[in-house]
Design a protein around this motif. Structure first.
Motif, PDB file in Angstrom:
ATOM      1  N   ASN A 196       0.820  -1.219   0.000  1.00 38.65           N
ATOM      2  CA  ASN A 196       0.000   0.000   0.000  1.00 38.65           C
ATOM      3  C   ASN A 196       0.846   1.258   0.000  1.00 38.65           C
ATOM      4  N   GLY A 197       2.125   1.141  -0.360  1.00 35.96           N
ATOM      5  CA  GLY A 197       2.989   2.325  -0.390  1.00 35.96           C
ATOM      6  C   GLY A 197       2.544   3.330  -1.434  1.00 35.96           C
ATOM      7  N   ARG A 198       2.656   4.605  -1.104  1.00 31.68           N
ATOM      8  CA  ARG A 198       2.202   5.651  -2.024  1.00 31.68           C
ATOM      9  C   ARG A 198       3.310   6.197  -2.910  1.00 31.68           C
ATOM     10  N   ARG A 199       4.571   5.960  -2.521  1.00 33.26           N
ATOM     11  CA  ARG A 199       5.691   6.476  -3.297  1.00 33.26           C
ATOM     12  C   ARG A 199       6.751   5.389  -3.430  1.00 33.26           C
ATOM     13  N   ILE A 200       7.535   5.480  -4.488  1.00 30.65           N
ATOM     14  CA  ILE A 200       8.686   4.618  -4.684  1.00 30.65           C
ATOM     15  C   ILE A 200       9.924   5.371  -4.166  1.00 30.65           C
ATOM     16  N   PRO A 201      10.753   4.775  -3.344  1.00 31.88           N
ATOM     17  CA  PRO A 201      11.972   5.460  -2.871  1.00 31.88           C
ATOM     18  C   PRO A 201      12.789   5.982  -4.047  1.00 31.88           C
ATOM     19  N   ARG A 202      13.262   7.204  -3.937  1.00 30.98           N
ATOM     20  CA  ARG A 202      13.962   7.858  -5.048  1.00 30.98           C
ATOM     21  C   ARG A 202      15.208   7.079  -5.466  1.00 30.98           C
ATOM     22  N   ALA A 203      15.838   6.401  -4.515  1.00 29.98           N
ATOM     23  CA  ALA A 203      17.054   5.664  -4.840  1.00 29.98           C
ATOM     24  C   ALA A 203      16.802   4.508  -5.803  1.00 29.98           C
ATOM     25  N   LEU A 204      15.566   4.093  -5.912  1.00 26.78           N
ATOM     26  CA  LEU A 204      15.248   2.962  -6.772  1.00 26.78           C
ATOM     27  C   LEU A 204      14.873   3.376  -8.195  1.00 26.78           C
ATOM     28  N   LEU A 205      14.723   4.675  -8.432  1.00 26.52           N
ATOM     29  CA  LEU A 205      14.286   5.176  -9.736  1.00 26.52           C
ATOM     30  C   LEU A 205      15.370   6.017 -10.384  1.00 26.52           C
ATOM     31  N   PRO A 206      15.326   6.199 -11.705  1.00 28.84           N
ATOM     32  CA  PRO A 206      16.285   7.097 -12.364  1.00 28.84           C
ATOM     33  C   PRO A 206      16.136   8.520 -11.832  1.00 28.84           C
ATOM     34  N   ALA A 207      17.216   9.302 -11.924  1.00 30.34           N
ATOM     35  CA  ALA A 207      17.180  10.687 -11.435  1.00 30.34           C
ATOM     36  C   ALA A 207      16.117  11.500 -12.157  1.00 30.34           C
ATOM     37  N   ARG A 208      15.886  11.183 -13.411  1.00 27.21           N
ATOM     38  CA  ARG A 208      14.859  11.867 -14.197  1.00 27.21           C
ATOM     39  C   ARG A 208      14.140  10.815 -15.040  1.00 27.21           C
ATOM     40  N   HIS A 209      12.824  10.843 -14.978  1.00 29.88           N
ATOM     41  CA  HIS A 209      12.079   9.816 -15.700  1.00 29.88           C
ATOM     42  C   HIS A 209      10.670  10.309 -16.004  1.00 29.88           C
ATOM     43  N   PRO A 210      10.047   9.767 -17.073  1.00 31.08           N
ATOM     44  CA  PRO A 210       8.637  10.063 -17.348  1.00 31.08           C
ATOM     45  C   PRO A 210       7.772   9.106 -16.522  1.00 31.08           C
ATOM     46  N   HIS A 211       6.537   8.917 -16.954  1.00 24.10           N
ATOM     47  CA  HIS A 211       5.719   7.865 -16.345  1.00 24.10           C
ATOM     48  C   HIS A 211       6.398   6.524 -16.572  1.00 24.10           C
ATOM     49  N   MET A 212       6.217   5.634 -15.631  1.00 27.35           N
ATOM     50  CA  MET A 212       6.858   4.324 -15.717  1.00 27.35           C
ATOM     51  C   MET A 212       5.875   3.220 -15.313  1.00 27.35           C
ATOM     52  N   ILE A 213       6.107   2.023 -15.856  1.00 25.92           N
ATOM     53  CA  ILE A 213       5.514   0.792 -15.345  1.00 25.92           C
ATOM     54  C   ILE A 213       6.671  -0.123 -14.983  1.00 25.92           C
ATOM     55  N   VAL A 214       6.726  -0.541 -13.734  1.00 29.83           N
ATOM     56  CA  VAL A 214       7.848  -1.368 -13.294  1.00 29.83           C
ATOM     57  C   VAL A 214       7.322  -2.662 -12.682  1.00 29.83           C
ATOM     58  N   GLY A 215       8.032  -3.752 -12.947  1.00 32.41           N
ATOM     59  CA  GLY A 215       7.734  -5.009 -12.287  1.00 32.41           C
ATOM     60  C   GLY A 215       8.409  -5.037 -10.930  1.00 32.41           C
ATOM     61  N   ALA A 216       7.679  -5.460  -9.896  1.00 31.50           N
ATOM     62  CA  ALA A 216       8.214  -5.428  -8.533  1.00 31.50           C
ATOM     63  C   ALA A 216       7.580  -6.530  -7.702  1.00 31.50           C
ATOM     64  N   ILE A 217       8.200  -6.806  -6.562  1.00 29.92           N
ATOM     65  CA  ILE A 217       7.631  -7.703  -5.567  1.00 29.92           C
ATOM     66  C   ILE A 217       7.046  -6.843  -4.451  1.00 29.92           C
ATOM     67  N   SER A 218       5.752  -6.988  -4.227  1.00 32.89           N
ATOM     68  CA  SER A 218       5.077  -6.245  -3.158  1.00 32.89           C
ATOM     69  C   SER A 218       4.817  -7.183  -1.989  1.00 32.89           C
ATOM     70  N   TYR A 219       4.674  -6.591  -0.805  1.00 33.56           N
ATOM     71  CA  TYR A 219       4.379  -7.420   0.363  1.00 33.56           C
ATOM     72  C   TYR A 219       3.355  -6.728   1.251  1.00 33.56           C
ATOM     73  N   ARG A 220       2.648  -7.558   2.009  1.00 32.70           N
ATOM     74  CA  ARG A 220       1.684  -7.061   2.983  1.00 32.70           C
ATOM     75  C   ARG A 220       1.805  -7.917   4.243  1.00 32.70           C
ATOM     76  N   ARG A 221       1.888  -7.235   5.411  1.00 33.67           N
ATOM     77  CA  ARG A 221       1.963  -7.971   6.667  1.00 33.67           C
ATOM     78  C   ARG A 221       0.574  -8.442   7.064  1.00 33.67           C
ATOM     79  N   ARG A 222       0.461  -9.714   7.384  1.00 30.19           N
ATOM     80  CA  ARG A 222      -0.814 -10.305   7.760  1.00 30.19           C
ATOM     81  C   ARG A 222      -1.003 -10.238   9.277  1.00 30.19           C
ATOM     82  N   PRO A 223      -2.218 -10.430   9.773  1.00 29.89           N
ATOM     83  CA  PRO A 223      -2.465 -10.387  11.224  1.00 29.89           C
ATOM     84  C   PRO A 223      -1.618 -11.381  12.015  1.00 29.89           C
ATOM     85  N   ASP A 224      -1.202 -12.485  11.374  1.00 30.90           N
ATOM     86  CA  ASP A 224      -0.382 -13.470  12.083  1.00 30.90           C
ATOM     87  C   ASP A 224       1.111 -13.133  12.021  1.00 30.90           C
ATOM     88  N   ASN A 225       1.426 -11.873  11.580  1.00 35.12           N
ATOM     89  CA  ASN A 225       2.803 -11.384  11.467  1.00 35.12           C
ATOM     90  C   ASN A 225       3.609 -12.099  10.387  1.00 35.12           C
TER      91      ASN A 225
END
Length: 541
Positions: free
Chosen positions: A295-324
């Motif tokens: 549910n992150g709203r931004r991508i850390p700047r270190a992971l993106l080019p210094a200057r870029h247009p709109h992008m579509i990137v493949g990534a691994i997302s994660y979510r913490r569940r109630p059971d940790n």
């Protein structure tokens, strides 16, 4: 009836004719001939058992030749030795041969049918219902036949499959009838008796079958010519999007390893920075190897080019569940020039034994097999990604571009006007597999009349136009960026609107033919059987 040698030869020949175009597309005409030896083996077998073996042998040849690269993939991706990989591949071949056995059973039970179209209906129905681990379909053999494949916007790929089988069956029936007319006791060279075609082998009936199949083929080609003109005209008038597709060529030895995370990311950033003038920059599946909060709203700047247009990137997302514990997603993330996440999609169709393992707890004890974790979690909804210039992209991750229903839902429900496939085919090595993946994906563009942009880690990075024609891809296993301007069509095809109506129709035909064959083969009442014997002996009951 055929002896074992003849049956084996015909089955092997039929399977080879089917498999060859999946290795060398220039051989696509061979598929039209494949039904001849296959049907001859099934109908000429001495009994049911041998007929089913004929189907099994043909299927084993098709799967073994077409998917030979899986031994390497299982070895590398599964982390097992070649002996285990070969054994697993043998099971895969056996599983893949089952549809051919079902086809043989249906043909043996029901025959060729009116105008010889039963085998075509049977093949379509079996292909539609059987859950292959790696989806494939016979029509893909015809990709170079541009006019023919345009009918996919009506029937999906199933219409071309039907034509292949019907025309091949018509040829088989014609050859059989003329062979019988010339030599009543021999249907095929080396066969001692006329064992096949007792009820429908006349040259006249064979001629009607060939004429009907040929007329349908001509109509399909005429339709293809008309649609090509229409689609090309619409593409010239449509809005366009300038895309830069990045192929990072991250080897499997570096992919996902902590020691290479920064250098892998820097490769994509450097290639993207040089193409910051594009409307959209696209990275392939899991190119961003640092996990992102779901549910992150931004991508850390270190992971993106210094200057870029709109992008579509493949990534691994994660979510913490109630059971940790954590749920992992194979995701496509849309990012605006400020680094804000503007949309995301989680892969819905997970690869069995790749992204999850059915009944994993039963497999952990097998010697030589690595421990199996929870795997990935499947996404639940289709979410088109909003891009500049009115583009609405349907992200298809890994082999989701082989799923007609998913692309269709994106276009129908989300009004997507662009298909984007993010994949990593490095696991297949320098084999024909990445090409086969791309050939199968071409059908999604024809079915939906949408451009497809394929962003891959090591290849095949290419663009497929709304008529299914693929651009010159980037060389495999090289770094590079593919620049292309793609049209954004808005038309809705018959297939998008009505879906898989044709294979459902063939399913009804198949069920009806099977039911009729079952009724015809029911044993007669005892009294009726006695009366028939008496009539045969020339006596009145």
């Amino acid at each position: 009836m055929f002896g074992f040698g003849s049956l084996l030869g015909l089955s092997l020949l039929g399977g080879t004719l089917i498999a060859a175009p999946f290795l060398w597309p220039v051989l696509f005409p061979l598929t039209w001939l494949a039904p001849v030896p296959l049907l001859a083996a099934i109908e000429g077998a001495r009994d049911w058992r041998r007929a089913l073996w004929a189907g099994a042998l043909a299927g084993a040849v098709v799967i073994a030749l077409g998917f030979h690269w899986l031994v390497y993939t299982i070895h590398v991706f599964g982390g097992v030795n070649y002996a285990v990989a070969t054994a697993a591949f043998a099971l895969f071949v056996a599983y893949g041969a089952i549809p051919f056995i079902a086809f043989a059973a249906l043909v043996r039970a029901c025959g060729l049918g009116p105008l010889g179209f039963f085998p075509a209906a049977f093949w379509v129905a079996v292909e539609f219902w059987y859950p292959n681990l790696f989806p494939w379909y016979l029509a893909t053999s015809q990709n170079p036949f541009t006019l023919l494949v345009q009918s996919a916007d009506l029937t999906g790929h199933y219409g071309v499959t039907f034509l292949l089988l019907w025309c091949g069956t018509a040829l088989y029936r014609w050859l059989r009838s003329h062979r019988e007319a010339g030599s009543p006791r021999a249907v095929w060279s080396g066969s001692p008796t006329a064992a096949i075609g007792r009820r429908d082998g006349s040259p006249r009936r064979a001629g009607w079958s060939a004429a009907a199949a040929a007329a349908t083929l001509v109509a399909s080609l005429a339709y293809g010519q008309v649609r090509l003109v229409q689609v090309d005209g619409a593409s010239k008038k449509a809005g366009t999007l300038d895309v830069a597709v990045v192929q990072g060529n991250i080897s499997i030895e570096r992919k996902g390893k902590n020691a290479f995370l920064k250098t892998n990311q820097d490769t994509y950033k450097a290639l993207s920075l040089k193409n910051a003038d594009a409307d959209v920059v696209i990275w392939p599946e899991s190119a961003m190897e640092t996990w992102l909060r779901e549910n992150g709203r931004r991508i850390p700047r270190a992971l993106l080019p210094a200057r870029h247009p709109h992008m579509i990137v493949g990534a691994i997302s994660y979510r913490r569940r109630p059971d940790n514990r954590f749920s992992r997603y194979n995701s496509a993330v849309a990012v605006d020039p400020a680094g804000t996440v503007s949309g995301r999609y989680h892969k819905q169709v997970l690869l069995a034994f790749g992204e999850y393992v059915p009944l994993a707890w039963l497999i952990d004890w097998v010697p030589g097999v690595q421990a199996i974790g929870d795997g990935f979690t499947a996404g639940e909804i289709e979410t088109a990604l909003t891009l500049p210039k009115g583009a609405r992209a349907a992200p298809l991750i890994c082999y989701e571009d082989l799923m007609p229903a998913l692309s269709r839902r994106f276009v129908k429900n989300q009004r997507a006007n662009l298909l984007v496939n993010l994949t990593n085919d490095a696991w297949y090595g320098n084999t024909v597999a990445p090409w086969q993946h791309a050939w199968l994906a071409q059908w999604r563009s024809i079915e939906t009349r949408r451009s497809m942009v394929r962003a891959t880690n090591t290849g095949l990075t290419a663009v497929i136009d709304p008529a299914g024609r693929m651009s010159e891809p980037l060389p495999v296993f090289t770094e590079g960026v593919l620049r292309a301007t793609v049209p954004l069509l808005e038309m809705e095809t018959f297939y998008v609107r009505y879906g898989d109506w044709f294979p459902w129709l063939m399913t009804v035909v198949t069920a009806g033919a099977a039911a009729a064959a079952g009724i015809a083969r029911r044993p007669a009442p005892r009294g009726e059987t006695r009366a028939r014997r008496q009539r045969k002996a020339g006596r009145e009951p």
